[in-house]
Design a protein around this motif. Structure first.
Motif, PDB file in Angstrom:
ATOM      1  N   TYR A 264       0.865  -1.181   0.000  1.00 28.22           N
ATOM      2  CA  TYR A 264       0.000   0.000   0.000  1.00 28.22           C
ATOM      3  C   TYR A 264       0.904   1.234   0.000  1.00 28.22           C
ATOM      4  O   TYR A 264       1.320   1.718   1.050  1.00 28.22           O
ATOM      5  N   PRO A 265       1.239   1.769  -1.194  1.00 34.28           N
ATOM      6  CA  PRO A 265       2.103   2.955  -1.250  1.00 34.28           C
ATOM      7  C   PRO A 265       1.308   4.215  -0.888  1.00 34.28           C
ATOM      8  O   PRO A 265       0.169   4.399  -1.338  1.00 34.28           O
ATOM      9  N   ILE A 266       1.915   5.069  -0.089  1.00 35.32           N
ATOM     10  CA  ILE A 266       1.358   6.388   0.213  1.00 35.32           C
ATOM     11  C   ILE A 266       2.373   7.420  -0.249  1.00 35.32           C
ATOM     12  O   ILE A 266       3.539   7.383   0.164  1.00 35.32           O
ATOM     13  N   GLY A 285      -4.264   1.452  -8.982  1.00 39.73           N
ATOM     14  CA  GLY A 285      -5.503   1.150  -8.282  1.00 39.73           C
ATOM     15  C   GLY A 285      -5.277   0.753  -6.845  1.00 39.73           C
ATOM     16  O   GLY A 285      -6.115   0.087  -6.228  1.00 39.73           O
ATOM     17  N   GLN A 286      -4.159   1.178  -6.272  1.00 40.22           N
ATOM     18  CA  GLN A 286      -3.871   0.885  -4.872  1.00 40.22           C
ATOM     19  C   GLN A 286      -2.993   1.984  -4.286  1.00 40.22           C
ATOM     20  O   GLN A 286      -2.288   2.694  -5.006  1.00 40.22           O
ATOM     21  N   GLY A 287      -3.078   2.133  -2.980  1.00 39.63           N
ATOM     22  CA  GLY A 287      -2.325   3.185  -2.325  1.00 39.63           C
ATOM     23  C   GLY A 287      -3.092   4.488  -2.289  1.00 39.63           C
ATOM     24  O   GLY A 287      -4.235   4.581  -2.756  1.00 39.63           O
ATOM     25  N   SER A 288      -2.443   5.523  -1.743  1.00 42.12           N
ATOM     26  CA  SER A 288      -3.080   6.837  -1.610  1.00 42.12           C
ATOM     27  C   SER A 288      -2.100   7.940  -1.984  1.00 42.12           C
ATOM     28  O   SER A 288      -0.965   7.956  -1.513  1.00 42.12           O
ATOM     29  N   GLY A 289      -2.553   8.858  -2.815  1.00 45.58           N
ATOM     30  CA  GLY A 289      -1.798  10.065  -3.111  1.00 45.58           C
ATOM     31  C   GLY A 289      -2.356  11.208  -2.292  1.00 45.58           C
ATOM     32  O   GLY A 289      -3.580  11.399  -2.223  1.00 45.58           O
ATOM     33  N   ILE A 290      -1.474  11.970  -1.649  1.00 45.31           N
ATOM     34  CA  ILE A 290      -1.896  13.067  -0.779  1.00 45.31           C
ATOM     35  C   ILE A 290      -1.194  14.341  -1.227  1.00 45.31           C
ATOM     36  O   ILE A 290       0.036  14.440  -1.169  1.00 45.31           O
ATOM     37  N   LEU A 291      -1.973  15.313  -1.679  1.00 42.49           N
ATOM     38  CA  LEU A 291      -1.432  16.597  -2.120  1.00 42.49           C
ATOM     39  C   LEU A 291      -1.373  17.568  -0.948  1.00 42.49           C
ATOM     40  O   LEU A 291      -2.342  17.706  -0.202  1.00 42.49           O
TER      41      LEU A 291
END
Length: 345
Positions: A264-266, A285-291
């Motif tokens: 789970y890459p963040i 389609g996995q992990g979360s990108g946070i701006l």
């Protein structure tokens, strides 16, 4: 002059878009100046520019508000943390050489790395970022991912530099940029080893067009390079197909997580160049990108944090969540096996 009919990498969103023409054309300079204004706090409303992947004016939720959703999505998977440096772990400052992270942030990142593989992915020179962070247990990807090095394990360390053949010409372009910008007050040229940055954070707005033309005049002669814009900076990179998204994929593959459903890459970042990594996560389609941004923007990321202080709060919650999860696992194991075992620290 090597090539008058260059191909310019440019778009108002900061994403790459190949447009034929001269770097010093009136239209090109005008477009760059518009982008420079868009990244200025005094023109902040114009900075919400749509990307081509999603509808405009999308409101993304806070990663702090959605923390439970993020951790629930990561259950049973190995979290891998990726973070930009400037504007994410440290505040944006007028002098790039003074972009120091706080002792509290360093302590937080150190704790984070005890629980999760952690990488710093920056446009800066890798050695420069390391001098700011000073944590040997992290992975560092400098020059927008073109200079990757991991911690030594068993006498071996990951080292990947896909643009070494460009080093002599990068130095040549660097020297040329120093010459043409030397009379522009506030302009700073930074050699990031495998790419170059021309900072205009301290350049007066009435000099922006002149600076853009100076930078363009140099790049006219070097079709091997492309120019993109970040937060108050021109980024000059080799035209190889490599960016922060590719660096993320390379590190996952190097650690055995390529095409793996158990990771789970963040990725947390504040700049336009971080969009390449956010886009990779969406495509996976996995992990979360946070701006990291104080204003809502169209982005490939799924969540927002407003500033480095919120990044630190998020990282601390992640550490506390992992620590508590491990304690519960130990307690359950002790109960099942009927033995006493020490709790993890």
């Amino acid at each position: 002059m090597r090539n008058q009919n260059v191909v310019v990498s440019y778009s108002k969103s900061g994403m790459s878009m190949e447009v034929p023409g001269s770097y010093t054309s009136t239209a090109r300079i005008s477009g760059w100046v518009d982008n420079m204004r868009a990244s200025s706090p005094t023109h902040i409303k114009s900075h919400t520019l749509p990307l081509d992947h999603s509808p405009s004016n999308v409101q993304h939720p806070s990663a702090l508000d959605m923390f439970e959703q993020i951790t629930n999505s990561s259950k049973g998977k190995q979290i891998f943390m990726f973070m930009d440096y400037d504007g994410t772990l440290s505040p944006i400052v007028d002098d790039p050489d003074q972009a120091f992270m706080s002792d509290a942030m360093r302590a937080t990142v150190r704790k984070l790395a005890t629980y999760f593989p952690t990488a710093i992915v920056s446009g800066r020179c890798r050695d420069k970022v390391y001098s700011f962070v000073r944590l040997a247990e992290l992975y560092y990807a400098g020059s927008h991912g073109m200079d990757i090095k991991g911690p030594s394990k068993g006498g071996e360390a990951i080292l990947f530099q896909p643009a070494t053949q460009y080093l002599p010409i990068i130095d040549e372009v660097y020297k040329a940029l120093l010459v043409v910008t030397k009379d522009t007050p506030g302009a700073t040229v930074e050699n990031n080893k495998f790419c170059l940055s021309v900072h205009f954070r301290r350049v007066h707005e009435n000099k922006w067009a002149e600076l853009a033309k100076q930078v363009g005049s140099v790049l006219e002669a070097y079709p091997e390079f492309r120019l993109t814009q970040g937060r108050k900076v021109f980024e000059i990179r080799p035209t190889i197909k490599w960016d922060k998204g590719r660096a993320l994929e390379f590190l996952l593959e190097s650690l055995g997580y390529a095409n793996c459903a158990d990771v789970y890459p963040i990725y947390i970042g504040d700049d336009r160049t971080d969009e390449d990594a956010f886009k990779v996560l969406r495509e996976m389609g996995q992990g979360s990108g946070i701006l990291v941004s104080k204003i809502p923007k169209d982005t490939n990321a799924s969540y927002l944090l407003q500033e480095p202080s919120e990044v630190m709060a998020f990282l601390r919650r992640l550490v506390d969540w992992k620590r508590l999860s491990l304690r519960k696992q130990f307690m359950l194991k002790a109960r099942v096996e009927g033995i006493k075992i020490p709790l993890p620290i």
